[in-house]
Every structure is written in structure tokens, then in C-alpha cells.
Design a protein around this motif. Sequence first.
Motif, PDB file in Angstrom:
ATOM      1  N   MET A  11      15.284  35.596 -55.174  1.00  0.00           N
ATOM      2  CA  MET A  11      15.474  34.148 -55.184  1.00  0.00           C
ATOM      3  C   MET A  11      14.115  33.475 -55.231  1.00  0.00           C
ATOM      4  SD  MET A  11      17.587  31.709 -52.526  1.00  0.00           S
ATOM      5  CE  MET A  11      16.510  31.932 -51.130  1.00  0.00           C
ATOM      6  N   ARG A  12      14.022  32.429 -56.045  1.00  0.00           N
ATOM      7  CA  ARG A  12      12.789  31.635 -56.047  1.00  0.00           C
ATOM      8  C   ARG A  12      12.546  31.120 -54.633  1.00  0.00           C
ATOM      9  NH1 ARG A  12      13.978  27.245 -60.136  1.00  0.00           N
ATOM     10  NH2 ARG A  12      12.799  26.166 -58.548  1.00  0.00           N
ATOM     11  N   ASP A  14      11.451  28.463 -53.351  1.00  0.00           N
ATOM     12  CA  ASP A  14      11.773  27.065 -53.062  1.00  0.00           C
ATOM     13  C   ASP A  14      13.232  26.706 -53.345  1.00  0.00           C
ATOM     14  OD1 ASP A  14      11.552  27.401 -55.806  1.00  0.00           O
ATOM     15  OD2 ASP A  14      10.590  25.455 -56.142  1.00  0.00           O
ATOM     16  N   SER A  15      14.091  27.713 -53.497  1.00  0.00           N
ATOM     17  CA  SER A  15      15.465  27.454 -53.950  1.00  0.00           C
ATOM     18  C   SER A  15      16.544  27.522 -52.879  1.00  0.00           C
ATOM     19  CB  SER A  15      15.825  28.444 -55.070  1.00  0.00           C
ATOM     20  OG  SER A  15      15.144  28.115 -56.248  1.00  0.00           O
ATOM     21  N   ASP A  18      18.779  24.444 -52.722  1.00  0.00           N
ATOM     22  CA  ASP A  18      19.592  24.295 -53.938  1.00  0.00           C
ATOM     23  C   ASP A  18      20.741  25.307 -53.955  1.00  0.00           C
ATOM     24  OD1 ASP A  18      18.036  22.198 -54.992  1.00  0.00           O
ATOM     25  OD2 ASP A  18      16.625  23.621 -55.877  1.00  0.00           O
ATOM     26  N   VAL A  19      20.448  26.538 -53.596  1.00  0.00           N
ATOM     27  CA  VAL A  19      21.483  27.579 -53.588  1.00  0.00           C
ATOM     28  C   VAL A  19      22.541  27.246 -52.537  1.00  0.00           C
ATOM     29  CG1 VAL A  19      21.922  30.024 -53.102  1.00  0.00           C
ATOM     30  CG2 VAL A  19      19.976  29.354 -54.535  1.00  0.00           C
ATOM     31  N   ARG A  44      17.781  34.907 -46.567  1.00  0.00           N
ATOM     32  CA  ARG A  44      16.626  35.170 -47.403  1.00  0.00           C
ATOM     33  C   ARG A  44      15.552  35.851 -46.566  1.00  0.00           C
ATOM     34  NH1 ARG A  44      13.762  29.250 -48.088  1.00  0.00           N
ATOM     35  NH2 ARG A  44      13.676  28.833 -45.867  1.00  0.00           N
ATOM     36  N   ASP A  47      11.095  36.874 -51.027  1.00  0.00           N
ATOM     37  CA  ASP A  47      11.752  36.509 -52.292  1.00  0.00           C
ATOM     38  C   ASP A  47      13.104  37.192 -52.462  1.00  0.00           C
ATOM     39  OD1 ASP A  47      10.840  39.112 -52.835  1.00  0.00           O
ATOM     40  OD2 ASP A  47      10.442  38.658 -54.938  1.00  0.00           O
ATOM     41  N   TYR A  49      17.180  37.668 -51.610  1.00  0.00           N
ATOM     42  CA  TYR A  49      18.373  36.878 -51.338  1.00  0.00           C
ATOM     43  C   TYR A  49      19.476  37.859 -50.953  1.00  0.00           C
ATOM     44  CZ  TYR A  49      22.736  34.771 -53.243  1.00  0.00           C
ATOM     45  OH  TYR A  49      24.007  34.318 -53.459  1.00  0.00           O
ATOM     46  N   LEU A  79      23.610  29.087 -60.537  1.00  0.00           N
ATOM     47  CA  LEU A  79      22.771  29.888 -59.639  1.00  0.00           C
ATOM     48  C   LEU A  79      21.666  30.609 -60.402  1.00  0.00           C
ATOM     49  CD1 LEU A  79      25.522  31.392 -57.331  1.00  0.00           C
ATOM     50  CD2 LEU A  79      23.714  29.794 -56.636  1.00  0.00           C
ATOM     51  N   HIS A  82      18.060  29.896 -60.010  1.00  0.00           N
ATOM     52  CA  HIS A  82      17.450  30.175 -58.708  1.00  0.00           C
ATOM     53  C   HIS A  82      17.464  31.649 -58.321  1.00  0.00           C
ATOM     54  CE1 HIS A  82      17.711  25.855 -58.165  1.00  0.00           C
ATOM     55  NE2 HIS A  82      18.972  25.941 -58.560  1.00  0.00           N
ATOM     56  N   ILE A  83      18.471  32.373 -58.796  1.00  0.00           N
ATOM     57  CA  ILE A  83      18.688  33.766 -58.399  1.00  0.00           C
ATOM     58  C   ILE A  83      18.494  34.661 -59.614  1.00  0.00           C
ATOM     59  CG2 ILE A  83      20.349  35.411 -57.418  1.00  0.00           C
ATOM     60  CD1 ILE A  83      19.647  33.168 -55.465  1.00  0.00           C
TER      61      ILE A  83
END
Length: 110
Positions: A11-12, A14-15, A18-19, A44, A47, A49, A79, A82-83
Motif C-alpha cells: 500500500m502507498r 499515504d493511502s 483513502d483505502v 498496515r 508499505d 497492507y 483500490l 492505492h494497493i
Amino acid sequence: MTDRILIVARMRPDSADDVAGLFGASDETELPRVLGVTRRNLFRYRDLYFHYAEFSGAASEAMSEARRRDDFRKLSDDLGAHIAPFDPATWRSPADAMAEGFYEWTGAPR
């Protein structure tokens, strides 16, 4: 019968918000109830998820049903910003991202 899965991906950094927002919106629709999802936790670590989900029935049947639904495909597409797969070289479907359980313990209720 209840079943559970743990999906591992990247996962980014900074996400997370959002996720969480995408799943929050989806969880207010019929989708989780139709699939038999009774619990969802997102985690998380750096990085990575982790998506833990419990089902009222077989997770494999729920995932088969999910792939046929437009709302699930849209959520997956959203998603995607971000994923990313943990191992893009081997990823073909969510089944390729599911962790394999190898030990379980349940304590007695207090």
C-alpha cells in the motif's frame, strides 16, 4: 460455517485514509451482506497492507460471487490506485495474495 481470509499486499504509505474511506463507503452498501462478510479489519505495517475478513459461509464461494459483481470490480479498480500486489510477477487474482494460516489458538472466555 464461518471462514476467514487474510490478504497481504503493498500500500502507498499515504493511502490508509483513502483505502479506509473506500471500504467504509462499500461496507454501507449491500455488497458485504451479499457476500456474507461479518467482520473486516485493515492493518498496515510500513508499505504492507493486511486485509482480514470473516465470512458467515465459505470465503471461496464469497470471492467467486464477488468477481461477478460490478460493485466489487469497481471497488477493486478504485483500490488499485492505492494497493498493489505483494508479488506482481505471480499475482493473477486475490487468491494469490491470501496468507496461509498455519497455527490457531483460542482462549477460554473470561
